[in-house]
Structure formats: structure tokens, C-alpha cells
Scaffold this active site. Sequence first.
Site, PDB file in Angstrom:
ATOM      1  N   SER A 239     -18.489  -1.541   8.836  1.00  0.00           N
ATOM      2  CA  SER A 239     -17.424  -1.599   9.846  1.00  0.00           C
ATOM      3  C   SER A 239     -17.596  -0.554  10.951  1.00  0.00           C
ATOM      4  O   SER A 239     -17.353  -0.870  12.120  1.00  0.00           O
ATOM      5  CB  SER A 239     -16.062  -1.468   9.171  1.00  0.00           C
TER       6      SER A 239
ATOM      7  N   LYS B  39      -6.530  -1.980  -0.902  1.00  0.00           N
ATOM      8  CA  LYS B  39      -5.764  -2.940  -0.092  1.00  0.00           C
ATOM      9  C   LYS B  39      -4.345  -3.167  -0.627  1.00  0.00           C
ATOM     10  O   LYS B  39      -3.419  -3.395   0.143  1.00  0.00           O
ATOM     11  CB  LYS B  39      -6.501  -4.283  -0.003  1.00  0.00           C
TER      12      LYS B  39
ATOM     13  N   ASN C 209      -5.391  -5.167   4.908  1.00  0.00           N
ATOM     14  CA  ASN C 209      -6.690  -4.569   5.264  1.00  0.00           C
ATOM     15  C   ASN C 209      -6.692  -3.976   6.671  1.00  0.00           C
ATOM     16  O   ASN C 209      -7.680  -3.376   7.083  1.00  0.00           O
ATOM     17  CB  ASN C 209      -7.837  -5.588   5.112  1.00  0.00           C
TER      18      ASN C 209
ATOM     19  N   ASP D 149      -8.468 -10.980   6.496  1.00  0.00           N
ATOM     20  CA  ASP D 149      -9.571 -11.606   5.753  1.00  0.00           C
ATOM     21  C   ASP D 149      -9.501 -13.136   5.796  1.00  0.00           C
ATOM     22  O   ASP D 149     -10.526 -13.817   5.888  1.00  0.00           O
ATOM     23  CB  ASP D 149      -9.571 -11.139   4.290  1.00  0.00           C
TER      24      ASP D 149
ATOM     25  N   ALA E 280     -11.179 -14.950  -8.807  1.00  0.00           N
ATOM     26  CA  ALA E 280      -9.714 -14.916  -8.679  1.00  0.00           C
ATOM     27  C   ALA E 280      -9.213 -13.512  -8.365  1.00  0.00           C
ATOM     28  O   ALA E 280      -8.105 -13.143  -8.739  1.00  0.00           O
ATOM     29  CB  ALA E 280      -9.079 -15.431  -9.975  1.00  0.00           C
TER      30      ALA E 280
ATOM     31  N   GLY F 238      -9.010 -10.164  -5.293  1.00  0.00           N
ATOM     32  CA  GLY F 238      -8.379  -9.976  -3.989  1.00  0.00           C
ATOM     33  C   GLY F 238      -8.992 -10.872  -2.924  1.00  0.00           C
ATOM     34  O   GLY F 238      -8.276 -11.467  -2.104  1.00  0.00           O
TER      35      GLY F 238
ATOM     36  N   ARG G 269      -6.232 -14.900 -14.827  1.00  0.00           N
ATOM     37  CA  ARG G 269      -6.141 -14.452 -13.428  1.00  0.00           C
ATOM     38  C   ARG G 269      -6.086 -15.647 -12.468  1.00  0.00           C
ATOM     39  O   ARG G 269      -5.397 -15.611 -11.456  1.00  0.00           O
ATOM     40  CB  ARG G 269      -7.343 -13.581 -13.075  1.00  0.00           C
TER      41      ARG G 269
ATOM     42  N   TYR H 102     -22.362 -10.852   1.422  1.00  0.00           N
ATOM     43  CA  TYR H 102     -23.363 -10.984   2.490  1.00  0.00           C
ATOM     44  C   TYR H 102     -24.573 -10.071   2.287  1.00  0.00           C
ATOM     45  O   TYR H 102     -25.422  -9.962   3.168  1.00  0.00           O
ATOM     46  CB  TYR H 102     -22.722 -10.740   3.874  1.00  0.00           C
TER      47      TYR H 102
END
Length: 277
Positions: free
Chosen positions: A17, A66, A87, A102, A128, A130, A156, A218
Site C-alpha cells: 500500500s 479490521k 479497512n 474491499d 469464510a 474476513g 464458520r 496475489y
Amino acid sequence: MARKAFIIGDPISHSRSPLIHGHWLSKHGIDGSYEAIHVKQAEVGAFFSSLAHSGFVGGNVTVPHKEAAYAHAAIKDQIADEIGAVNTLWFENGKLRGTNTDSYGFAQNLDERAPGWDSGGAALVIGAGGASRAVIHALKSRGFTDIRVANRSVERAMELRRGFGATVSAHGLAALDEVASGVRLVVNTTSLGMEGDGEAPLNMQLLHPEALVTDIVYVPLETPLLKSARLAGLRTVDGLGMLLHQARPGFEKWFGILPEVTPELRQLIIADMELHS
Ligand code: ATR
């Protein structure tokens, strides 16, 4: 005065980021900064308590903070409420506000790279946690009515069904073959494949022949799941675009300009990933 923004997380050194926001700051000639701060679980309460006096205009929050950010934001929007996590934070009239970008980042990435991805059919979401919540939010808001969540812990997945309603069904990983049958969209939200050498957990022949397969992981850019989908002749989209797109609304809140996701920015992040691989 220079505007300052932050990202907190644990770990945080791997975060791309600062590169993304640094690129936009210099591209737009903005007098501002965006810094990564390592905040451990035990320190997160103190971080938020002192935030109003820290000189920051806002910032990003990543794993595992978060949910804490959601708890500490004075005002949250509906998206944050539906996902149960924040976030992106910013100050407005002295109050700390929070949202979750997101879901937006996920949908924008597919809009850009696979237009028509939301034209219907069943979707399979693996995981399952965040990240899965943000993906399910995006799928629901784009009109998907058959969202199958498969997770190692079925309990979950069932929690997500309770939260998001009957368009979501809950399954264990043992039932993956049955659940994957005929689906038009597959989204992996688990860290499976993070190492890049694992076996893809899914038999691609079971999917709809025009299925789209995407991964929110990624690193590596082509995960085992994406590789196996590509070899089976299916359309694939990697997760880097979600990271790039989710960053845009925060930048706008802090610095006043909604920046673009360009091939140049994408290349900058890929070059950095190659440097550190
Ligand atoms: P995130 O916020 O990134 O989604 P998380 O909330 O910790 O992180 O969720 C991680 C997800 O990856 C979960 O779905 C988790 O499955 P469980 O809920 O059963 O723990 C899944 N996951 C992590 N490691 C896994 C593994 N080795 N095999 C299968 N699933 C795994």
C-alpha cells in the site's frame, strides 16, 4: 501543511500500500505522506485512542486489525456494518469515520478485467474469513442469488449464512466437488496457494465451461488455482487489481483526488514483487 496517512497491520512490512499511495502522491504532486506502522494486537487499542492527536488525516487497516477498527470508528457506513470490518478510516468534523473498500475493490477489479462477470449463475467462494465476507457482500450487491461458501470449518461458513441470509449456503471442503458443479464464478479467499507450490484444490472440469476463476491472493500473481483454471481453458483474473482498486476511495478521502488504476501502477507493484520474491 502536509497531509499524513497510515496503514497499520501485523505483519506490515510486506504491504504494497505505501508504494501504491506513494505513486499517486507523486503523480498528482500532492504534499502528503503514507506510512506503514507495525501495530501488534496488544497495542491496537492504544493506537486508536491516541489517533485524534496524532496529526493523521486517516489511514488503512489490514489484518488482523479490521474488526478492531470497526469497533473504534465513531461513525460507520452500511458497507462496514454488513461486513463487520473497517479497512479505511478518516476524520470528518473531528469524528473518526470508517468504511470497508474491499467489496468495492473486488467488484471493480472484475468489472475492469472480466466485464459481464456478474451476469448470473451460481458462485463458489472458498473460505469464510474476513476477506470472504467482503467478497460475499460484493456478490450479493451484484445480484448473485446462489452463493456457495466452502470452508475447512463448516461452522464458520454457517455463520456467514446466518449473517448474509439464504442466498448463501454453507459447505465443508469435503463436499467441494458437489458444490462446484456447474458454477459460473469461483473465488478463492483463503491463504491456500500463498506459497505458490500447493495443489489446486478444485477439479476444473466440474465448473461451467464459461466459468471465471479468481483469487484474492496475489502472491504469486498466478496461484495454483489460477494456473489450473488457465490450463483447463477457463477465464482467470488475479487478485492484484483488487488491492489496487480498494485503495482508491481512501486516497480520495485523505488527499482529495480519486486516483486511477493504470497499467503503469500495476507494473510498479509487479516489479516490486519480483524484486522481493
Ligand atoms: P482473511 O481475513 O484473510 O480472510 P481469516 O479470517 O483468518 O483471514 O480467514 C482465513 C481463511 O482461510 C479461513 O476460511 C480459513 O479456514 P478456517 O475458517 O477453517 O480456519 C482458511 N484457511 C487458512 N488456512 C487453511 C488451510 N491450511 N486449509 C484450508 N483452509 C485454510
